[in-house]
Design an enzyme around this catalytic site. Structure first.
Site, mmCIF file in Angstrom:
data_model
loop_
_atom_site.group_PDB
_atom_site.id
_atom_site.type_symbol
_atom_site.label_atom_id
_atom_site.label_comp_id
_atom_site.label_asym_id
_atom_site.label_seq_id
_atom_site.Cartn_x
_atom_site.Cartn_y
_atom_site.Cartn_z
ATOM 1 N N PHE A 196 -4.983 -12.074 -14.879
ATOM 2 C CA PHE A 196 -4.059 -11.471 -13.909
ATOM 3 C C PHE A 196 -4.590 -11.751 -12.512
ATOM 4 O O PHE A 196 -5.649 -11.266 -12.129
ATOM 5 C CB PHE A 196 -3.880 -9.960 -14.102
ATOM 6 N N LYS A 220 -8.161 -5.650 -2.180
ATOM 7 C CA LYS A 220 -8.147 -4.220 -2.522
ATOM 8 C C LYS A 220 -9.172 -3.392 -1.729
ATOM 9 O O LYS A 220 -8.961 -3.116 -0.570
ATOM 10 C CB LYS A 220 -8.372 -4.059 -4.027
ATOM 11 N N ASP A 238 -12.467 -14.432 -8.913
ATOM 12 C CA ASP A 238 -11.503 -13.465 -8.388
ATOM 13 C C ASP A 238 -12.090 -12.072 -8.605
ATOM 14 O O ASP A 238 -12.048 -11.526 -9.707
ATOM 15 C CB ASP A 238 -10.155 -13.614 -9.119
HETATM 16 C C1 LIG Z 1 -8.000 -9.670 -10.405
HETATM 17 C C2 LIG Z 1 -6.817 -9.517 -9.506
HETATM 18 N N1 LIG Z 1 -6.433 -10.554 -8.751
HETATM 19 C C3 LIG Z 1 -5.383 -10.472 -7.923
HETATM 20 C C4 LIG Z 1 -4.636 -9.318 -7.830
HETATM 21 C C5 LIG Z 1 -3.441 -9.274 -6.916
HETATM 22 O O1 LIG Z 1 -3.680 -8.460 -5.809
HETATM 23 P P1 LIG Z 1 -2.444 -7.919 -4.942
HETATM 24 O O2 LIG Z 1 -1.704 -6.956 -5.805
HETATM 25 O O3 LIG Z 1 -3.083 -7.267 -3.739
HETATM 26 O O4 LIG Z 1 -1.620 -9.100 -4.580
HETATM 27 C C6 LIG Z 1 -4.993 -8.220 -8.615
HETATM 28 C C7 LIG Z 1 -4.203 -6.967 -8.562
HETATM 29 O O5 LIG Z 1 -4.255 -6.127 -9.414
HETATM 30 C C8 LIG Z 1 -6.107 -8.326 -9.479
HETATM 31 O O6 LIG Z 1 -6.481 -7.302 -10.245
#
Ligand SMILES: Cc1ncc(COP(=O)(O)O)c(C=O)c1O
Length: 423
Positions: A144, A271, A230
């Site tokens: 994700f 975040k 990530d």
């Molecule tokens: C691992 C990871 N990458 C990317 C994102 C996407 O972030 P955003 O919702 O701020 O676009 C999330 C969101 O939950 C995430 O958990």
């Protein structure tokens, strides 16, 4: 503006006027402080989601709030058409904090991931010599990384993809936590990067085997492929160290303890980098990678604005000064110990897993069953907010400012509610 005095009223408005792209628990929140949230009827809850790990520093942290208020009355947005006097100090601060040469600031997590994808591709063409339009990025099954068209192109979540095609090419999906699959995929011509969540959060808190990340990075390095972490959900102390790639290191800042640290070539943060106050994301890399981006090739009107930069700098100071990684590590051990006892005694709870304060309890029922949802509704009635992911997995991720006493109180609530669902 309508004044909201009951939960029902707020829910009706969202149902009628808002797109139905989320399915919230029926709780309407109006105030937050530290580990607590209050609904419009005045009921108090422990927050066990932390806005998907964006509020690691706790709700409305006074220090971040004050920094934001100060900056909001001074200068908020200039665009990058001009310099501003906060961005440079922020860039120095964050790069030293995480041990990289350079940073590219954006706003949301998905934008951070998009930035990393573009950066890796460009590096591949200009530094690795990949033929035009042939760059490929390896990703993991059940990943994700956000919701943009390119990102869902490499997702295997049917619900996230259905009827959103056509999709973006150039991604190879392999099983998570499988080194052999990675080594095979790395042999494919044109591979420029391996994009990985060090712990898969949304998928249900899957922690890879000890040593997997380090070996994966070594395999990438052997093929001149960028290792892209990530850490949007796992970073900023959530998993008991500053980053999940820090392994078991507990220090509150960047260090180069080689035995534990797997340094990514590209690090993506979002975040909690801004403590829930303002959308800030950041992509960090060393100069030889970041230097491929030239003026006009990437950006965002709000990316690097002085308000976000000030908030993020303060939010990172809080993480270090309040030793949040160490607290997350200590409380995580207590949480899993107590949940393991619950699992041992209650057939409805299948297992507990996680790291630091990113944990999940898997409910012993099918992902299609409403059991985990009903447990979360009952937890809310008992004053604790958590949300299921993928049907039968409940993620437990409180703000990292929680005290040991509060954590025990929360475990008491969970231990009252879950056994009620034994069949
Ligand atoms: C691992 C990871 N990458 C990317 C994102 C996407 O972030 P955003 O919702 O701020 O676009 C999330 C969101 O939950 C995430 O958990």
């Amino acid at each position: 503006m309508d004044t909201i005095s009951t939960s029902k009223q707020a829910i009706q408005l969202e149902e009628k006027y808002g797109a139905h792209n989320y399915h919230p628990l029926p709780v309407v929140l109006t105030r937050g402080e530290g580990v607590f949230l209050w609904d419009v009827e005045g009921k108090r809850y422990f927050d066990f989601l932390s806005a998907y790990s964006a509020v690691n520093q706790g709700h409305c942290h006074p220090r971040i709030k004050n920094a934001m208020i100060e900056q909001v009355g001074t200068l908020t947005l200039t665009s990058r058409a001009f310099y501003n006097d906060i961005l440079g100090p922020f860039e120095k601060y964050i790069t030293e904090y995480f041990g990289f040469d350079m940073v590219l600031p954006m706003n949301t997590g998905a934008e951070g991931v998009e930035t990393a994808v573009k950066l890796a591709r460009k590096w591949g063409y200009e530094r690795k010599g990949v033929s035009e339009n042939q760059a490929k990025i390896i990703v993991a099954e059940n990943n994700f990384h956000g919701r943009t068209t390119t990102i869902i192109s490499f997702s295997n979540d049917a619900n996230a993809r259905k009827n959103f095609g056509p999709f973006t090419d150039g991604f190879i999906r392999i099983p998570y936590n499988n080194l052999d699959a990675l080594i095979e995929a790395l042999k494919i011509e044109g591979v420029v990067g391996f994009l990985i969540e060090p712990i898969q959060g949304e998928a249900g808190v899957y922690v890879p085997e000890e040593g997997y990340l380090r070996k994966a990075k070594e395999a990438c390095a052997a093929q001149n492929v960028l290792f892209i972490a990530d850490e949007i959900q796992t970073g900023i102390a959530r998993t008991g160290s500053l980053l999940a790639v820090c392994g078991n290191c507990t220090c509150e800042g960047h260090c180069e303890k080689q035995e534990t640290y797997t340094k990514p070539d590209i690090l993506i943060l979002g975040k909690a980098i801004s403590g829930g106050f303002y959308p800030v994301s950041a992509v960090l890399a060393d100069r030889e990678i970041m230097d491929v981006i030239k003026p006009g090739q990437h950006g965002s009107t709000f990316g690097g604005n002085p308000l976000g930069a000030k908030v993020a700098m303060t939010a990172l100071e809080v993480v270090r000064d309040e030793k949040l990684a160490q607290n997350a590590r200590k409380l995580g051990i207590i949480f899993r110990e107590r949940m393991q006892k619950l699992v041992d005694k209650n057939p409805i709870a299948k297992l507990v897993r996680g790291k630091g304060l990113l944990n999940a309890v898997v409910i012993n029922d099918s992902p299609e069953s409403p059991t985990a949802w009903n447990i979360c509704v009952k937890l809310a009635e008992n004053g604790l907010l958590a949300k299921p992911t993928h049907g039968n997995i409940i993620r437990f991720a409180p703000p990292l400012v929680m005290t040991e006493e509060q954590l025990h109180e929360c475990c008491d609530i969970i231990e009252i509610v879950i056994p009620e669902f034994n069949k």
